[in-house]
Write a protein that holds these residues in place. Sequence first.
Motif, PDB file in Angstrom:
ATOM      1  N   SER A  93      -5.156  -6.256   0.799  1.00  0.00           N
ATOM      2  CA  SER A  93      -4.327  -5.850   1.947  1.00  0.00           C
ATOM      3  C   SER A  93      -5.051  -4.757   2.701  1.00  0.00           C
ATOM      4  N   ILE A  94      -4.964  -4.794   4.023  1.00  0.00           N
ATOM      5  CA  ILE A  94      -5.522  -3.725   4.850  1.00  0.00           C
ATOM      6  C   ILE A  94      -4.568  -3.462   6.011  1.00  0.00           C
ATOM      7  N   ILE A  95      -4.191  -2.197   6.183  1.00  0.00           N
ATOM      8  CA  ILE A  95      -3.415  -1.748   7.344  1.00  0.00           C
ATOM      9  C   ILE A  95      -4.374  -1.057   8.307  1.00  0.00           C
ATOM     10  N   VAL A  96      -4.283  -1.391   9.589  1.00  0.00           N
ATOM     11  CA  VAL A  96      -5.176  -0.861  10.619  1.00  0.00           C
ATOM     12  C   VAL A  96      -4.345  -0.082  11.630  1.00  0.00           C
ATOM     13  N   ILE A  97      -4.751   1.175  11.898  1.00  0.00           N
ATOM     14  CA  ILE A  97      -4.001   2.036  12.818  1.00  0.00           C
ATOM     15  C   ILE A  97      -4.958   2.577  13.882  1.00  0.00           C
ATOM     16  N   PRO A  98      -4.990   1.977  15.076  1.00  0.00           N
ATOM     17  CA  PRO A  98      -5.887   2.466  16.136  1.00  0.00           C
ATOM     18  C   PRO A  98      -5.432   3.830  16.659  1.00  0.00           C
ATOM     19  N   GLY A  99      -6.391   4.733  16.869  1.00  0.00           N
ATOM     20  CA  GLY A  99      -6.100   6.007  17.520  1.00  0.00           C
ATOM     21  C   GLY A  99      -5.151   6.908  16.768  1.00  0.00           C
ATOM     22  N   LYS A 100      -5.041   6.761  15.467  1.00  0.00           N
ATOM     23  CA  LYS A 100      -4.147   7.619  14.693  1.00  0.00           C
ATOM     24  C   LYS A 100      -4.566   9.073  14.874  1.00  0.00           C
ATOM     25  N   CYS A 101      -3.590   9.940  15.134  1.00  0.00           N
ATOM     26  CA  CYS A 101      -3.849  11.366  15.381  1.00  0.00           C
ATOM     27  C   CYS A 101      -2.785  12.167  14.657  1.00  0.00           C
ATOM     28  N   GLY A 102      -3.080  12.590  13.438  1.00  0.00           N
ATOM     29  CA  GLY A 102      -2.067  13.221  12.611  1.00  0.00           C
ATOM     30  C   GLY A 102      -0.999  12.208  12.251  1.00  0.00           C
ATOM     31  N   PHE A 103       0.248  12.562  12.488  1.00  0.00           N
ATOM     32  CA  PHE A 103       1.347  11.641  12.206  1.00  0.00           C
ATOM     33  C   PHE A 103       1.694  10.764  13.405  1.00  0.00           C
ATOM     34  N   SER A 104       0.980  10.967  14.504  1.00  0.00           N
ATOM     35  CA  SER A 104       1.187  10.145  15.690  1.00  0.00           C
ATOM     36  C   SER A 104       0.361   8.867  15.583  1.00  0.00           C
ATOM     37  N   GLU A 105       1.002   7.731  15.834  1.00  0.00           N
ATOM     38  CA  GLU A 105       0.338   6.429  15.838  1.00  0.00           C
ATOM     39  C   GLU A 105       0.680   5.737  17.153  1.00  0.00           C
ATOM     40  N   PRO A 106       0.012   6.152  18.247  1.00  0.00           N
ATOM     41  CA  PRO A 106       0.425   5.766  19.599  1.00  0.00           C
ATOM     42  C   PRO A 106       0.346   4.268  19.886  1.00  0.00           C
ATOM     43  N   MET A 121      -6.367   0.522   2.557  1.00  0.00           N
ATOM     44  CA  MET A 121      -6.778  -0.715   1.912  1.00  0.00           C
ATOM     45  C   MET A 121      -6.294  -0.767   0.466  1.00  0.00           C
ATOM     46  N   LYS A 122      -5.953  -1.965   0.006  1.00  0.00           N
ATOM     47  CA  LYS A 122      -5.597  -2.213  -1.389  1.00  0.00           C
ATOM     48  C   LYS A 122      -6.624  -3.166  -1.970  1.00  0.00           C
ATOM     49  N   ALA A 123      -7.150  -2.827  -3.164  1.00  0.00           N
ATOM     50  CA  ALA A 123      -8.154  -3.655  -3.826  1.00  0.00           C
ATOM     51  C   ALA A 123      -7.530  -4.410  -4.998  1.00  0.00           C
ATOM     52  N   LYS A 124      -8.259  -5.392  -5.515  1.00  0.00           N
ATOM     53  CA  LYS A 124      -7.771  -6.193  -6.633  1.00  0.00           C
ATOM     54  C   LYS A 124      -7.593  -5.379  -7.900  1.00  0.00           C
ATOM     55  N   ASN A 125      -8.301  -4.248  -8.003  1.00  0.00           N
ATOM     56  CA  ASN A 125      -8.136  -3.399  -9.182  1.00  0.00           C
ATOM     57  C   ASN A 125      -6.853  -2.571  -9.136  1.00  0.00           C
ATOM     58  N   GLY A 126      -6.063  -2.759  -8.076  1.00  0.00           N
ATOM     59  CA  GLY A 126      -4.785  -2.064  -7.946  1.00  0.00           C
ATOM     60  C   GLY A 126      -4.857  -0.714  -7.275  1.00  0.00           C
ATOM     61  N   LEU A 127      -6.074  -0.232  -6.956  1.00  0.00           N
ATOM     62  CA  LEU A 127      -6.222   1.084  -6.344  1.00  0.00           C
ATOM     63  C   LEU A 127      -6.172   0.987  -4.821  1.00  0.00           C
ATOM     64  N   ILE A 171       0.849  -1.185   0.000  1.00  0.00           N
ATOM     65  CA  ILE A 171       0.000   0.000   0.000  1.00  0.00           C
ATOM     66  C   ILE A 171       0.883   1.233   0.000  1.00  0.00           C
ATOM     67  N   ASP A 172       0.681   2.119  -0.964  1.00  0.00           N
ATOM     68  CA  ASP A 172       1.499   3.320  -1.119  1.00  0.00           C
ATOM     69  C   ASP A 172       0.815   4.495  -0.429  1.00  0.00           C
ATOM     70  N   GLU A 173       1.277   4.831   0.770  1.00  0.00           N
ATOM     71  CA  GLU A 173       0.643   5.909   1.521  1.00  0.00           C
ATOM     72  C   GLU A 173       0.901   7.287   0.925  1.00  0.00           C
TER      73      GLU A 173
END
Length: 251
Positions: free
Chosen positions: A110-123, A72-78, A25-27
């Motif tokens: 593919s799925i990346i999960v980030i609980p409580g993300k707050c800006g660039f902070s990922e506590p 998330m990444k889908a099968k269509n590549g997006l 996944i390209d953020e």
Amino acid sequence: MAEVVTPQLEEELIFHQLNDEKQPIDEKEITLQSWIERDEDLSNESVCGIDQRQKVLATLQMPYMAICKLYMKAKNGLNYVGSGWLVAGDRLYTAGHCVYNKSSGGWKTSIIVIPGKCGFSEPYGRYEATELMATRGWIDDVSPRYDMGAIKLDRPVCHNSFITPAMEDPNIAEICGYPADRDNGIFQYKMSDNLVKEHGRFLYQADTFGGQSGSPLLRNRCVGVGIHNYGGCPNKSSDLYQEFIDGVANW
């Protein structure tokens, strides 16, 4: 823990295991429109009149530490974004189209999960999905009422605070998630409104936007009564039902 899924749940819920060759996944593409899942039947981008959403910075507190940003990444590549909410250490609820969407190729890869993300902070760090679940009503019939899903993580999150799912019909509730039109989608926004219940769905004028699909509809902060999945003013959440709650709890 071994799966405890009865034949009745297997008829209602469909489980899917992600393979080991997950697509990256390209953020860096986070600000592109392709990160918002668009479909004629998924109008999840609705600010109703004056935007009254409030920015959330207290993601070290409940319920916001249990609300998750999804890449998330889908099968269509997006690449796409969404929201979800933890109900156990390694499980969270989200919208059905965040895990499965016919128009983008079916199951997300593919799925990346980030609980409580707050800006660039990922506590609380980052987690990867290993298994996905959606209702048969969503996969087979594309029923908006059953546009509900869940994600199983590769390991439990590093805190023990979760949102409690409940089958309740409150008169007012708060919706909170990660709308992509505010701050590039890296902060939570919340808003409360009165609810109307119709055919298994909650209707409200609380403002939402793409990226907020899968957000919890909250009563008394830490009780989740619905999963946000559509806009349209009124915006909409599907209510919870016993088979869904049990299926995720026994997963």
